[in-house]
Design an enzyme around this catalytic site. Sequence first.
Site, PDB file in Angstrom:
ATOM      1  N   SER A 142       0.166  -1.581  -5.287  1.00  0.00           N
ATOM      2  CA  SER A 142      -0.940  -1.613  -4.324  1.00  0.00           C
ATOM      3  C   SER A 142      -2.200  -1.145  -5.029  1.00  0.00           C
ATOM      4  O   SER A 142      -2.135  -0.371  -5.999  1.00  0.00           O
ATOM      5  CB  SER A 142      -0.634  -0.693  -3.137  1.00  0.00           C
ATOM      6  OG  SER A 142      -1.789  -0.482  -2.344  1.00  0.00           O
ATOM      7  N   TYR A 155       2.021   7.584  -0.278  1.00  0.00           N
ATOM      8  CA  TYR A 155       1.908   6.166  -0.613  1.00  0.00           C
ATOM      9  C   TYR A 155       1.183   5.963  -1.945  1.00  0.00           C
ATOM     10  O   TYR A 155       1.640   5.200  -2.804  1.00  0.00           O
ATOM     11  CB  TYR A 155       1.169   5.432   0.505  1.00  0.00           C
ATOM     12  CG  TYR A 155       1.156   3.934   0.339  1.00  0.00           C
ATOM     13  CD1 TYR A 155       2.327   3.201   0.464  1.00  0.00           C
ATOM     14  CD2 TYR A 155      -0.032   3.247   0.079  1.00  0.00           C
ATOM     15  CE1 TYR A 155       2.318   1.816   0.323  1.00  0.00           C
ATOM     16  CE2 TYR A 155      -0.047   1.878  -0.065  1.00  0.00           C
ATOM     17  CZ  TYR A 155       1.129   1.160   0.064  1.00  0.00           C
ATOM     18  OH  TYR A 155       1.123  -0.207  -0.086  1.00  0.00           O
TER      19      TYR A 155
END
Length: 260
Positions: A142, A155
């Site tokens: 990501s 995350y």
Amino acid sequence: MSDAAPLVFITGASSGIGQALAARYAAAGWRLALVARRTEAIAAWAATAGLPAERWQAYAADVQDVDSIVGAGQRCLATQGLPQVVIANAGISVGMDTAERADLDVLRETLATNNLGLAATFHPFLADMRAARRGTLVGIASVAAIRGLPGHGAYCASKAGVVAYCESLRGECRGSGVRVVTLLPGYIATPLTAGNTYPMPFLMAPEVFADRAFRAIDAGDSYRVIPWPMGVVAKLLRLLPNPLFDRLLAGRGRKKRRVP
């Protein structure tokens, strides 16, 4: 569809990016090995898409459980053969606050899914790919890997780990015929981002992402941010001095925690 058709193995295939990737590979004539905890969702999607039974196989597995996902890979090898492409897509994103004891469990679960689960997804195939001197392993990271965001500690840390792990694996596979591709999605309109309460620039439909990812994987790109403007923004943020970066993000909305 002949067994000679290439095979792709995709985790997290019941929704979002994983399902969009499955659709893109199916459109290109590939056979599908699809992994999720909810195989009934995969079956429903395949029926709606009109995929013949010989074109796809679903494998139930929880990527947080090493034996579970390794077992799914082994069943794929026994049932469908060695994939040409393995995409470790399954991931979770939950906000956290280190001051909250419960959120340490969120961190553990996030790392178990997004990092250990990724390595365990690759594990059953790597030795056979090296022996065959072919194959592509794809890690879905990501743009959150590029700079830490408040409230996104679990995350961001996990996705930075995906980038570093895939870079290490790429070096280990050098000269073996096995390629390692790292993809960094920006904001993609999936259930993972549906609850976000902050701006999501360059928000992209999963089908558009899947098409660009398909082409990047086919080209053997070692590292690709999709969409590229999001990569430019992330890299510019990486260059900002810490005090300026911290001021810029002051007051920004945070990812929702599991327990408010």
